[in-house]
Design an enzyme around this catalytic site. Structure first.
Site, PDB file in Angstrom:
ATOM      1  N   GLY A 160       0.790  -1.230   0.000  1.00  0.00           N
ATOM      2  CA  GLY A 160       0.000   0.000   0.000  1.00  0.00           C
ATOM      3  C   GLY A 160       0.818   1.273   0.000  1.00  0.00           C
TER       4      GLY A 160
ATOM      5  N   LEU B 266      -5.094  -7.391  -7.494  1.00  0.00           N
ATOM      6  CA  LEU B 266      -4.787  -8.313  -8.592  1.00  0.00           C
ATOM      7  C   LEU B 266      -5.998  -9.017  -9.190  1.00  0.00           C
ATOM      8  CD1 LEU B 266      -1.463  -9.892  -7.266  1.00  0.00           C
ATOM      9  CD2 LEU B 266      -1.793  -7.905  -8.735  1.00  0.00           C
TER      10      LEU B 266
ATOM     11  N   ASN C 266      -6.354   2.039 -12.907  1.00  0.00           N
ATOM     12  CA  ASN C 266      -5.334   1.146 -12.357  1.00  0.00           C
ATOM     13  C   ASN C 266      -3.968   1.729 -12.677  1.00  0.00           C
ATOM     14  OD1 ASN C 266      -4.147  -1.326 -11.325  1.00  0.00           O
ATOM     15  ND2 ASN C 266      -3.791  -1.941 -13.458  1.00  0.00           N
TER      16      ASN C 266
ATOM     17  N   HIS D 138      -0.109   0.473 -13.585  1.00  0.00           N
ATOM     18  CA  HIS D 138       0.672  -0.700 -13.976  1.00  0.00           C
ATOM     19  C   HIS D 138       2.148  -0.296 -14.049  1.00  0.00           C
ATOM     20  CE1 HIS D 138       1.304  -4.641 -15.722  1.00  0.00           C
ATOM     21  NE2 HIS D 138       2.158  -4.068 -16.545  1.00  0.00           N
TER      22      HIS D 138
ATOM     23  N   GLU E  55       5.683   6.079  -9.769  1.00  0.00           N
ATOM     24  CA  GLU E  55       4.307   5.839  -9.304  1.00  0.00           C
ATOM     25  C   GLU E  55       3.942   6.835  -8.216  1.00  0.00           C
ATOM     26  OE1 GLU E  55       3.547   1.158 -10.073  1.00  0.00           O
ATOM     27  OE2 GLU E  55       4.255   1.666  -8.080  1.00  0.00           O
TER      28      GLU E  55
HETATM   29  C1  GRF Z   1       2.564  -1.147  -7.809  1.00  0.00           C
HETATM   30  O1  GRF Z   1       3.766  -1.469  -8.392  1.00  0.00           O
HETATM   31  C2  GRF Z   1       1.525  -0.982  -8.870  1.00  0.00           C
HETATM   32  O2  GRF Z   1       2.053  -0.581 -10.089  1.00  0.00           O
HETATM   33  C3  GRF Z   1       0.956  -2.352  -8.992  1.00  0.00           C
HETATM   34  O3  GRF Z   1       0.985  -2.871  -7.700  1.00  0.00           O
HETATM   35  C4  GRF Z   1       2.019  -2.261  -6.959  1.00  0.00           C
HETATM   36  C5  GRF Z   1       1.455  -1.803  -5.661  1.00  0.00           C
HETATM   37  O4  GRF Z   1       2.477  -1.458  -4.771  1.00  0.00           O
HETATM   38  N1  GRF Z   1      -0.305  -2.352  -9.683  1.00  0.00           N
HETATM   39  P1  GRF Z   1       2.143  -0.812  -3.382  1.00  0.00           P
HETATM   40  O5  GRF Z   1       1.346  -1.830  -2.575  1.00  0.00           O
HETATM   41  O6  GRF Z   1       1.375   0.436  -3.624  1.00  0.00           O
HETATM   42  O7  GRF Z   1       3.475  -0.548  -2.764  1.00  0.00           O
END
Ligand code: GRF
Length: 192
Positions: free
Chosen positions: A12, A85, A102, A104, A174
């Site tokens: 998270g 997922l 989403n 990715h 991200e």
């Molecule tokens: C991220 O790498 C995102 O791109 C993918 O899942 C991961 C989540 O990571 N869909 P986190 O739990 O937010 O650290």
């Protein structure tokens, strides 16, 4: 006021960035975190922020519409998948048209699809020997990683990189972009 539900099943770190970003926001609030894993660290993090959490089972998600009821009770207007997922069932997509995104950890359509998540993605990037990777934020439809792309950002991949160092660079992107891309989508939608 937009009320976001974040669906997440892992650590998270993205969820945290999004929650922090909107903490004092006038028009957007993270109101709910949904997870399919009772032990997911994302749940304890969300609780620290005083955010309502919902844990769902596969049966509940695919064979009932309980999640939809909670989302409407909570007046959720937008869904963010951040490390969730499971495929989103058609009833949810139909109720949130262009209201589910989403993130990715690669430049879709490359390195996407079933099984392409987490370190699998970065290992595939390394094996393919490409010289750049990045993030894709996209709308969600009934198929993995195929909805319309909203935003991409890239970073270099060097020959000396390991899947782990690639993952780190991508995660930085991200955290840097996901919250503000969500904000732009929401504020843009409001103006329509
Ligand atoms: C991220 O790498 C995102 O791109 C993918 O899942 C991961 C989540 O990571 N869909 P986190 O739990 O937010 O650290």
């Amino acid at each position: 006021m937009d009320r976001i539900a974040i669906f997440a099943s892992g650590t998270g770190t993205n969820a945290r960035k999004i929650i922090e970003y909107f903490e004092e926001h006038e028009d957007v609030e993270v109101a709910l975190v949904v997870s399919n894993k009772v032990s997911a660290p994302v749940l304890s993090m969300a609780k620290e922020f005083g955010i309502e959490c919902l844990v769902i089972s596969r049966m509940q998600f695919y064979e009932t519409k309980e999640v939809l009821h909670v989302l409407s009770e909570q007046e959720i207007t937008f869904i963010v998948l951040a490390g969730f997922l499971w495929l989103i069932p058609p009833y949810l997509i139909a109720n949130f048209p262009n209201r589910i995104v989403n993130i990715h950890p690669a430049l879709l359509p490359a390195f996407g699809g079933r099984g392409m998540y987490g370190m699998n993605v970065h290992r595939a990037v390394k094996t393919a020997g490409v010289n750049k990777t990045g993030i894709t934020i996209h709308y969600v439809n009934e198929r993995y990683d195929e909805g319309a792309v909203v935003f991409q950002a890239s970073c270099p991949v060097q020959a000396s990189d390991s899947p782990e160092s690639i993952a780190k660079r991508v995660q930085k992107l991200e955290h840097e972009y996901f919250p503000s891309v969500i904000e732009n989508l929401l504020l843009g939608n409001e103006r329509k």
